[in-house]
Design a protein around this motif. Structure first.
Motif, PDB file in Angstrom:
ATOM      1  N   LYS A 102      -6.361  -0.729  -1.644  1.00 57.20           N
ATOM      2  CA  LYS A 102      -6.338  -0.385  -2.700  1.00 57.20           C
ATOM      3  C   LYS A 102      -4.801   0.087  -2.829  1.00 57.20           C
ATOM      4  N   ILE A 103      -3.817  -0.419  -1.982  1.00 56.78           N
ATOM      5  CA  ILE A 103      -2.415   0.261  -2.249  1.00 56.78           C
ATOM      6  C   ILE A 103      -1.655  -0.797  -3.151  1.00 56.78           C
ATOM      7  N   GLU A 104      -2.241  -1.705  -2.571  1.00 59.72           N
ATOM      8  CA  GLU A 104      -1.888  -3.518  -2.795  1.00 59.72           C
ATOM      9  C   GLU A 104      -2.625  -3.498  -3.776  1.00 59.72           C
ATOM     10  N   ASP A 105      -3.499  -3.456  -4.227  1.00 57.04           N
ATOM     11  CA  ASP A 105      -4.261  -3.170  -5.795  1.00 57.04           C
ATOM     12  C   ASP A 105      -3.523  -2.961  -6.856  1.00 57.04           C
ATOM     13  N   ARG A 106      -3.595  -1.268  -6.631  1.00 58.10           N
ATOM     14  CA  ARG A 106      -2.745  -0.619  -7.683  1.00 58.10           C
ATOM     15  C   ARG A 106      -0.905  -0.213  -7.714  1.00 58.10           C
ATOM     16  N   PHE A 107      -0.420  -1.168  -7.051  1.00 57.96           N
ATOM     17  CA  PHE A 107       1.047  -1.129  -6.957  1.00 57.96           C
ATOM     18  C   PHE A 107       1.416  -2.581  -6.935  1.00 57.96           C
ATOM     19  N   ASN A 108       0.051  -2.803  -7.104  1.00 57.65           N
ATOM     20  CA  ASN A 108       0.576  -4.752  -7.476  1.00 57.65           C
ATOM     21  C   ASN A 108       2.004  -4.954  -5.714  1.00 57.65           C
ATOM     22  N   LEU A 109       1.188  -5.090  -4.677  1.00 49.25           N
ATOM     23  CA  LEU A 109       1.931  -5.605  -3.788  1.00 49.25           C
ATOM     24  C   LEU A 109       1.089  -6.809  -2.952  1.00 49.25           C
ATOM     25  N   GLU A 110       1.969  -7.080  -1.864  1.00 50.09           N
ATOM     26  CA  GLU A 110       0.991  -8.192  -0.915  1.00 50.09           C
ATOM     27  C   GLU A 110       1.202  -7.060   0.350  1.00 50.09           C
ATOM     28  N   PRO A 111       0.695  -7.824   1.370  1.00 52.51           N
ATOM     29  CA  PRO A 111       0.339  -6.925   2.204  1.00 52.51           C
ATOM     30  C   PRO A 111       1.211  -6.020   3.226  1.00 52.51           C
ATOM     31  N   ASP A 112       2.360  -6.786   3.155  1.00 48.92           N
ATOM     32  CA  ASP A 112       3.698  -6.591   3.950  1.00 48.92           C
ATOM     33  C   ASP A 112       4.942  -5.935   3.489  1.00 48.92           C
TER      34      ASP A 112
END
Lengths: 431, 104
Positions: free
Chosen positions: A196-206
């Motif tokens: 959810k964090i990666e989707d919402r903030f447009n991030l890769e896992p690391d």
């Protein structure tokens, strides 16, 4: 405890631990007192740890330290009640070694860091409050703790006891802080699944991101709100000067709820579970609030020395740098067996010549100017939002006319001269 | 926009209790916070400042007297600095006691 040490460090936060680590590494006999159950158990920060100053103490620490995410994007939101103007920087060079900064959870990080100092040979004593410095012949010679037979002696005492620094105050190094010299920050760690964090903030896992929010989120009080991404949680918080909070008569946790429920923030937090609430003071008086930091047999480091650059949200890195520089000075002092104020003053000189002193000097008038001229937060940010809204709304009005109206509304309250004065004043304290 | 006018925009929430539940405390048997002169709170401080800015609502004005629920204190120091009458004696709780952050 009749043993005598080379150095006593009071407080196992970033400043004290950095100092103890360097001293122990150089072979000095160091004892570090921590009042909490473990290092980090009393410590709070928004969550950004800078790589550079940590790396100067432990090279490549990121390979083993308990970090959350390397920050690849820093966003800045200028907010009104139902709108915002944003800017930011995202750079993938920050996603790889040597990185720029990381989000961390302090209770975990500080424990790890203190353990590294222990591995170097420092003695860590938890659950112990240092109640006073022992002063003999105008020289600090040790500390009195709240343990039975709790007097301990050393050549030098390092005060790393944090923002409240009751010990430096006892020594007469500073008076009580004023409410406009400290910011009260409240925050919550909110659990969210990593996807959810990666989707919402447009991030890769690391990868991680930080958002600093200005304007409506502090209801115009001098301060900022922040939202930082951890691995499986986010830190959300808001900090304002204590004086500003008092003037506005707002309860800090009500303001935090306001931030969490702001329409620009709320969707990012949907479905969270609150894991921890924390409140802490930040020493934000800047350069002019730095107290006396050196005396006979004693030096002051970190928050206790008021080393925070509020404009760039830097503090723990300055703490570490000050701890390291204090250690270097003490090591030199020991070679000549001179622990006088005169000798230890080279710590202060070194600190003030470094980025710490220079940056604090650069912004010495900034926070006070913004505190005394609330229009920057209260009027200009909403104005900026209205201007952007008008300019980008297609309603058949010619653009030239829109520009005219925007300019007129901007100078309506303060007049053209007033706006120019405000701009000049802001430039002068930031340049 | 100050004071009461601004309070109108910030909703008073009842969320603090839930927030405090997320925190671990190991309370000492005696308080580390002391109001020095209760008369000052009663007669000189109509705002009851500490009841407003304390982030854990440690200070509560009950009828005629300030009540201090030290057990949930975050040890931030705001009350010591913010009390305009310097009427709060503030110490650290005994070693190992008080608030224990697990994350923050």
């Amino acid at each position: 405890m009749d043993e005598k040490f080379d150095v006593i460090v009071v407080g196992a936060g970033p400043a004290g631990t950095a100092c103890a680590y360097e001293l122990a590494k150089a072979g000095l006999k160091v004892i570090m007192f921590e009042r909490g159950e473990y290092p980090g158990s009393k410590n709070v920060m928004g969550g950004v740890l800078y790589r550079k100053q940590m790396e100067e103490i432990i090279p490549e620490f990121w390979k083993e330290a308990p970090l959350e995410r390397p920050v690849v994007e820093q966003r800045f939101w200028m907010m009104d009640e139902e709108s915002m103007v944003t800017m930011g920087y995202k750079g993938l060079e920050w996603a790889k070694e040597p990185y720029n900064n990381f989000t961390v959870l302090r209770a975990k990080f500080d424990q790890w860091f203190a353990q590294k100092a222990v591995e170097q040979g420092a003695l860590l004593i938890n659950e112990t409050v240092v109640e006073a410095c022992i002063v003999e012949d105008n020289r600090v010679v040790g500390v009195r703790t709240d343990r039975p037979d709790g007097d301990v002696y050393a050549d030098v005492v390092v005060l790393a006891d944090g923002v409240n620094s009751l010990l430096a105050k006892q020594l007469g190094f500073h008076k009580e802080w004023r409410p406009d010299e400290v910011a009260l920050a409240v925050m919550e760690v909110l659990k969210l699944p990593s996807e959810k964090i990666e989707d919402r903030f447009n991030l890769e896992p690391d990868q991680g991101c930080t958002i600093e929010m200005f304007g409506d989120v502090t209801k115009g009080i001098l301060g900022t709100a922040f939202l930082y991404t951890n691995k499986e949680s986010v830190n959300i918080g808001v900090g304002t000067t204590l004086s500003g909070l008092m003037k506005a008569k707002i309860r800090p946790y009500d303001l935090l709820e306001y931030v969490k429920n702001h329409p620009m923030v709320k969707p990012l937090l949907e479905g969270n579970e609150s894991q921890e609430y924390a409140a802490h003071l930040i020493p934000e008086g800047g350069y002019n609030s730095i107290p006396k930091i050196v005396g006979n047999g004693v030096v002051v480091v970190g928050d206790a020395a008021h080393l925070v650059n509020a404009i760039h949200r830097e503090g723990s890195n300055m703490a570490m740098a000050s701890g390291r520089m204090a250690a270097e000075t003490i090591i030199t002092a020991r070679e000549v067996n001179d622990f006088s104020e005169n000798m230890l003053d080279s710590y202060r000189v070194r600190l003030m010549d470094s980025f710490v002193g220079q940056d604090l000097k650069k912004y010495k008038d900034t926070t006070h100017t913004f505190e005394h001229h609330p229009q920057y937060f209260k009027e200009y940010i909403p104005m900026l939002n209205r201007a952007a809204g008008q300019m980008f709304t297609v309603d058949g009005t010619p653009k030239k006319q829109k520009q005219k109206e925007i300019l007129r509304s901007m100078t309506e309250n303060r007049g053209k001269l007033g706006v120019l004065q405000d701009l000049y004043r802001a430039w002068k304290v930031m340049k | 926009m100050e004071g009461d006018e601004m309070m109108g925009e910030i909703k008073k929430t009842d969320s603090l209790e839930q927030k405090q539940y997320t925190v671990r405390f190991r309370a000492d048997t005696k308080s580390h916070l002391h109001v020095l002169d209760y008369d000052i709170c009663a007669t000189k401080c109509p705002e009851k400042w500490c009841t407003i800015f304390c982030p854990a609502e440690i200070y509560k004005w009950e009828d005629v007297r300030m009540q201090v629920g030290y057990e949930g204190c975050h040890e931030c120091g705001s009350c010591r600095i913010g009390c305009p009458y310097e009427n709060i004696k503030w110490e650290y709780p005994k070693g190992g006691h008080g608030i224990i952050f697990r994350l923050a």
